[in-house]
Design an enzyme around this catalytic site. Structure first.
Site, short mmCIF file in Angstrom:
data_model
loop_
_atom_site.label_atom_id
_atom_site.label_comp_id
_atom_site.label_asym_id
_atom_site.label_seq_id
_atom_site.Cartn_x
_atom_site.Cartn_y
_atom_site.Cartn_z
NE ARG A 148 -10.15 -9.10 -7.33
CZ ARG A 148 -9.92 -8.29 -6.30
NH1 ARG A 148 -8.68 -8.13 -5.85
NH2 ARG A 148 -10.90 -7.64 -5.71
CB VAL A 167 -17.04 -10.20 -7.65
CG1 VAL A 167 -18.49 -10.69 -7.54
CG2 VAL A 167 -16.11 -11.11 -6.84
CE LYS A 212 -3.01 -2.82 0.02
NZ LYS A 212 -3.61 -3.34 -1.13
N GLY A 232 -9.82 -4.10 5.23
CA GLY A 232 -10.20 -3.27 6.37
C GLY A 232 -9.52 -3.66 7.67
CD GLU A 255 -10.73 -1.20 -3.98
OE1 GLU A 255 -10.89 -2.42 -4.06
OE2 GLU A 255 -10.58 -0.59 -2.89
CB ILE A 312 -12.27 10.47 3.10
CG1 ILE A 312 -10.82 10.65 2.62
CG2 ILE A 312 -13.26 11.17 2.17
CD1 ILE A 312 -10.35 12.08 2.55
CE LYS A 334 -15.94 -3.68 -3.87
NZ LYS A 334 -15.01 -3.92 -4.98
#
Ligand code: MV4
Length: 497
Positions: free
Chosen positions: A290, A293, A115, A164, A273, A202, A235
């Site tokens: 990748r 989904v 990250k 998360g 994202e 945020i 999701k």
């Protein structure tokens, strides 16, 4: 490229088989002992057993998968999503074996996997990132200074990040030491890496992601997907386009995503994202290297088959995206149908699929991975299928999805079908006023409506009503009607006509 081994299972494996067949390629399925007769195995041209149900001994076993590709005469490997899709060592093992890897180059997977490295590279490429640090800190002093600089609230995040885990919101300087300690220890447990960094928090953002596609000549974006409807980082409903994105914002976010992909020399399909704030500012979060989904909603509004494009790009061919179709047309929605029991805190429900009625008709797509008779176990993800619809606008897409959900019947395992029905009937959802905390605030949507007891009473009432109707139904044709014959007479006697 002639024969593609699919290193996955379930709906995505079947989805890839279909793309192979349309591209004129043979598909090789792999299966664990639990998946011997699964739809993806039956649809493929060849199938190789790779071990027991436990993923670490089958779908996650690099050596077995490469050996399966070799023994079946495959010349390419598609990893799908999950399992080994974003493991650079798997991509390298595939390429070392002389096979084509249907995915991004291993260096791009690595660059986006860390990250803080991704943040540094995005910053250098001019992609907007959340204000904060781009390196982990190891002392509280500098962290307090940075927090004051970017302004509270801030968020402490694990460098190894994902799902998360190892994330804490900090609203005052006094909370910072405790948050750092707990985020670091959670990160150590989850990723074996305790390093953390800090960003501005945020408030009330949406989760909006941009689909990109790159071949050897160019990188393009295929607009956004709105993914704010999620529970605990899973999701549940996705849509394209986003109710919050107009064509101007789409071009800004699209350009940022293309720059992100070009900064790591990306090839194939990928997703950037973003957090999209209420003031329309947006921030790169991470890149998923990748097929995802939720890719079908993009396929439906852009008229593109992303998996076929992946296969073409891996074969060294140029992508084949219709020149006139680079803006979204109409609206697409996806509901993830999971075997999770709303009456039991959405814990996975297991059992045998006793009955399955799949929705159909205009604008309805069912990407499923299970059939009647299949056993749903705890070995794999609880997603059974994706129900996807397309319609000319969002309101009609919602109407169509509600109709499709009414057609769906799954018996044998509990599912989240009722949740989807309540969500789509909800005025706030219909308004499109979404953010990542939408479901947290709306616990009512996750409450099971009719309890099993209610269902039983309703079923008994329905059976009694039907029995009464059958007893009192009278032949609709008179005895002197011209039509006769033994069958008709019999039908009349039974009250069916
Ligand atoms: C954030 C954030 C707010 N502010 N970063 C969650 C997963 C990880 N990939 C990034 N996440 C977040 N990062 C800042 N600076 C809120 C989240 C977040 C979130 C993001 C996307 C989708 C769902 C989410 C649910 C909770 C928190």
């Amino acid at each position: 490229m002639k024969r593609v081994l699919i290193a996955n299972r379930g709906e995505i494996a079947l989805r890839i088989v279909r793309a192979c067949h349309e591209e004129g390629l043979e598909a090789v399925a792999v299966y664990s002992t639990a998946d011997r007769s699964s739809p993806h195995v039956r649809a493929a041209d060849h199938a190789v057993a790779i071990g027991p149900a436990t993923p670490s001994q089958s779908y996650l076993n690099i050596d077995r998968l490469v050996e399966a590709a070799r023994s079946s005469g495959a010349d390419a490997v598609h990893p799908g999503y999950g399992f080994l899709a974003e493991r650079a060592p798997f991509a390298e093992a595939v390429e070392r074996a002389g096979l084509a890897w249907v995915g991004p180059p291993p260096h791009a997977i690595r660059a986006m996997g860390d990250k803080t490295e991704a943040r540094r590279r995005m910053q250098a490429a001019g992609v907007p990132i959340v204000p904060g640090a781009s390196a982990p800190f190891d002392e509280l002093g500098p962290a307090l200074g940075l927090a004051r600089e970017v302004g509270y609230p801030v968020m402490v995040k694990a460098s190894a990040g994902g799902g998360g885990k190892g994330m804490r919101v900090v609203r005052t300087p006094e909370e910072l030491p405790g948050a750092v300690e707990s985020a670091a220890s959670e990160a150590l447990k989850a990723f074996g890496d305790a390093s953390v960094y800090l960003e501005k928090y945020i408030e009330r953002p949406r989760h909006v992601e941009i689909q990109i596609l790159a071949d050897d000549r160019r990188t393009i974006h295929l607009g956004e997907r709105e993914c704010s409807i999620q529970r605990r980082h899973q999701k549940l409903v996705e849509e394209a386009p986003s109710p919050a994105v107009d064509s101007e914002l789409r071009e800004w976010m699209g350009a940022a995503a293309v720059a992100a992909a070009e900064a790591v020399a990306y090839r194939g399909a990928g997703t950037c994202e973003f957090l999209l704030a209420p003031d329309r500012s947006f921030y790169f979060l991470e890149m998923n290297t990748r097929i995802q989904v939720e890719h079908p909603v993009t396929e439906l509004v852009y008229g593109v088959d992303l998996v076929r494009e992946q296969l073409r790009i891996a074969a060294g061919q140029p992508m084949r995206v219709h020149a006139g179709w680079l803006s979204p047309r109409g609206w697409a929605l996806e509901c993830r149908i999971t075997s999770e029991d709303p009456a039991n805190g959405f814990l996975p429900s297991t059992g045998r699929i006793e009955y399955l009625r799949v929705p159909g008709g205009p604008g309805v797509r069912w990407d499923g991975g299970v059939d009647v008779g299949d056993e749903v176990t705890l070995h794999y993800d609880s997603m059974l299928a994706k129900l996807i619809v397309w319609a000319p606008d969002r309101a009609q897409a919602i109407t169509r999805m509600r109709r499709a959900l009414d057609e769906l019947t799954v018996l044998g395992v509990a599912t989240n079908q009722g949740f989807h029905r309540r969500l789509l009937a909800d005025p706030a959802f219909q308004e499109g006023d979404l953010d990542i905390q939408f479901l947290e605030r709306r616990a009512d949507l996750s409450q099971p409506s009719p309890s099993p007891d209610d269902i039983l009473r309703l079923a008994v009432a329905a059976a009694l009503a039907e029995d009464h109707a059958r007893r009192t139904r009278r032949p609709a044709v008179s005895a002197d009607d011209a039509a006769d014959g033994a069958w008709l007479q019999r039908a009349r006697l039974e009250g069916l006509r």
